[in-house]
Design an enzyme around this catalytic site. Structure first.
Site, PDB file in Angstrom:
ATOM      1  N   THR A  18       4.731  19.433  -4.976  1.00 32.70           N
ATOM      2  CA  THR A  18       4.797  18.199  -4.189  1.00 32.70           C
ATOM      3  C   THR A  18       4.464  18.440  -2.720  1.00 32.70           C
ATOM      4  O   THR A  18       3.609  17.758  -2.143  1.00 32.70           O
ATOM      5  CB  THR A  18       6.195  17.562  -4.306  1.00 32.70           C
ATOM      6  N   GLN A  30     -20.822  14.689  17.668  1.00 30.52           N
ATOM      7  CA  GLN A  30     -20.922  15.243  19.019  1.00 30.52           C
ATOM      8  C   GLN A  30     -21.968  16.356  19.082  1.00 30.52           C
ATOM      9  O   GLN A  30     -22.727  16.458  20.065  1.00 30.52           O
ATOM     10  CB  GLN A  30     -19.552  15.773  19.455  1.00 30.52           C
ATOM     11  N   GLU A  77      -4.649   7.130  -1.355  1.00 30.42           N
ATOM     12  CA  GLU A  77      -3.869   8.172  -2.038  1.00 30.42           C
ATOM     13  C   GLU A  77      -2.717   8.671  -1.168  1.00 30.42           C
ATOM     14  O   GLU A  77      -2.327   9.841  -1.258  1.00 30.42           O
ATOM     15  CB  GLU A  77      -4.763   9.348  -2.447  1.00 30.42           C
ATOM     16  N   GLY A  78      -2.178   7.790  -0.348  1.00 26.86           N
ATOM     17  CA  GLY A  78      -1.094   8.154   0.550  1.00 26.86           C
ATOM     18  C   GLY A  78      -1.632   8.476   1.930  1.00 26.86           C
ATOM     19  O   GLY A  78      -2.381   9.435   2.100  1.00 26.86           O
ATOM     20  N   ARG A 115      -3.431  14.530  -5.887  1.00 28.20           N
ATOM     21  CA  ARG A 115      -3.671  14.837  -4.469  1.00 28.20           C
ATOM     22  C   ARG A 115      -4.479  16.104  -4.228  1.00 28.20           C
ATOM     23  O   ARG A 115      -5.273  16.136  -3.273  1.00 28.20           O
ATOM     24  CB  ARG A 115      -2.343  14.836  -3.700  1.00 28.20           C
ATOM     25  N   GLN A 163     -21.818  28.059  24.257  1.00 30.20           N
ATOM     26  CA  GLN A 163     -20.468  28.330  23.767  1.00 30.20           C
ATOM     27  C   GLN A 163     -19.719  27.054  23.397  1.00 30.20           C
ATOM     28  O   GLN A 163     -18.943  27.040  22.430  1.00 30.20           O
ATOM     29  CB  GLN A 163     -19.685  29.115  24.817  1.00 30.20           C
ATOM     30  N   GLY A 204       0.845  -1.178   0.000  1.00 29.38           N
ATOM     31  CA  GLY A 204       0.000   0.000   0.000  1.00 29.38           C
ATOM     32  C   GLY A 204       0.886   1.236   0.000  1.00 29.38           C
ATOM     33  O   GLY A 204       1.239   1.768  -1.044  1.00 29.38           O
ATOM     34  N   SER A 205       1.279   1.660   1.194  1.00 27.78           N
ATOM     35  CA  SER A 205       2.170   2.819   1.302  1.00 27.78           C
ATOM     36  C   SER A 205       3.533   2.540   0.670  1.00 27.78           C
ATOM     37  O   SER A 205       4.157   3.431   0.104  1.00 27.78           O
ATOM     38  CB  SER A 205       2.353   3.201   2.773  1.00 27.78           C
TER      39      SER A 205
END
Length: 376
Positions: free
Chosen positions: A311, A334, A361-362, A241, A277, A129-130
């Site tokens: 890059t 939440q 995709e990384g 990317r 808040q 993969g990676s």
């Protein structure tokens, strides 16, 4: 420095958002439940010119830039990340051909995409993969071409693709320098595609295993030269990317929209949630992270369009959008409280869809490695 979109870009953005709101969003929940890609959405998006936007006009594309692609992608993924991602896979599959293809290869295959065909980008393997350079699929030289043997996994749109862009080792002993890339027709003898894999999220976007059992690929199907595969893949990621970062931007925007609407309507302790808040700060942080991810994504796309190296910017955009999407989806649940855990509301789907942004995709870890390497 100009941060305002052009009139054409605004029109593209508006058209896509209208399509997403009117066509994708109403069916997103059912498509996720059915785990089936709605092909009619693809056909409608194709008819509107929302697909193949970056392909050159010479091959039937719109000839638009990466920034326009990002605007389209963000709007599509606001409606549904799974459907939106699946609609963008042709762009990923086309990149190696645009980068390394001959005119004849572009004429043959890019025109198929601009005529409505679908294609897939086949790199990931069960044990690679990676670590892209560790792929095991082999391409052995034979008279007139190559014989491919091996398998791929998590290949998006594989069950609908007419051809694949496949990365394989032509010289297994040479490490990353022994990787090459081929265009392989889906109807090739010995090529088979598994059923779509069952997934946690993005379930309307099919991803399959692809098997190569002595598949013959002619010499003219090689992209670039033998050994160019790794460098082509790295160039592809610089191009893709920003688009994948836009997946996350669209989802963050949806998290904010849904959370804000619910917080304005739902009351607790005698006042709307937004008046508390603790909730207001969550929404403020969502907006901060949204704009951070969006600006980084637009910058990465702009640099690509203007001929600058992108890059590090592409990796910063991807990791920021992915991590922020996962954070925003968690906070959306939440804000919704118990209702966020219910399938009757969109928050749980946003959460499930977001997670894989930190993986494909990384991974987020790999993006940080790239950023650190570029700093050195």
């Amino acid at each position: 420095m100009q941060f305002e979109l052009t009139e054409e870009q605004k029109q593209i953005q508006s058209l896509t958002q209208q399509f997403s709101n009117n066509e994708i969003r109403p069916i997103a929940g059912q498509a996720d439940q059915d785990q089936k890609f709605p092909m009619h959405i693809y056909n409608e998006a194709f008819s509107l010119g929302l697909l193949n936007s970056t392909l050159p006009q010479a091959y039937g594309g719109a000839g638009l830039g990466s920034l326009e692609l990002v605007l389209i992608t963000e709007a599509l993924c606001h409606g549904c990340l799974g459907i939106g991602a699946a609609l963008c896979i042709n762009t990923l599959a086309a990149e190696p051909i645009l980068i390394a293809g001959t005119h004849e290869q572009k004429e043959k295959y890019l025109t198929r995409l601009t005529s409505g065909a679908m294609a897939s980008f086949a790199l990931t393997e069960p044990s690679a993969g990676s670590d892209v350079a560790s792929i095991k699929t082999k391409a052995i030289k034979v008279p007139g071409g190559y014989q491919l043997t091996g398998s791929k996994i998590w290949i998006s749109n594989a069950n609908m693709a007419e051809f694949f862009v496949v990365f394989a080792k032509t010289n297994p002993e040479a490490g990353h320098k022994g990787m090459s890339v081929f265009i392989v027709p889906a109807d090739s003898e010995g090529l088979s595609v598994g059923m779509p894999l069952s997934k946690m999220g993005q379930r309307a976007a099919p991803a399959c295993e692809v098997f190569f059992d002595n598949v013959f690929v002619a010499d003219e199907q090689l992209l670039g030269k033998e050994g160019d595969g790794f460098s082509i893949a790295m160039k592809v990621f610089d191009h893709s990317r920003p688009m994948v970062a836009a997946f996350g931007v669209g989802l963050i925007q949806r998290c904010l929209d849904e959370s804000l609407a619910y917080a304005a309507e739902r009351e607790s302790m005698g006042k709307p949630l937004f008046a508390h808040q603790a909730i207001a700060h969550k929404l403020a942080d969502m907006r901060i992270r949204l704009e951070t991810a969006r600006l980084l994504t637009y910058q990465a796309a702009w640099r690509l369009d203007n001929g600058f190296k992108n890059t590090i910017e592409a990796s910063m955009a991807k990791v920021t959008a992915a991590d922020s999407a996962m954070w925003a989806a968690t906070e959306a649940i939440q804000v919704f409280g118990g209702m966020g855990y219910s399938t009757e509301y969109p928050a749980e789907k946003l959460f499930r869809d977001a997670k894989v942004l930190q993986i494909y995709e990384g991974t987020s870890e790999i993006q940080r490695n790239i950023i650190a390497r570029e700093l050195a």
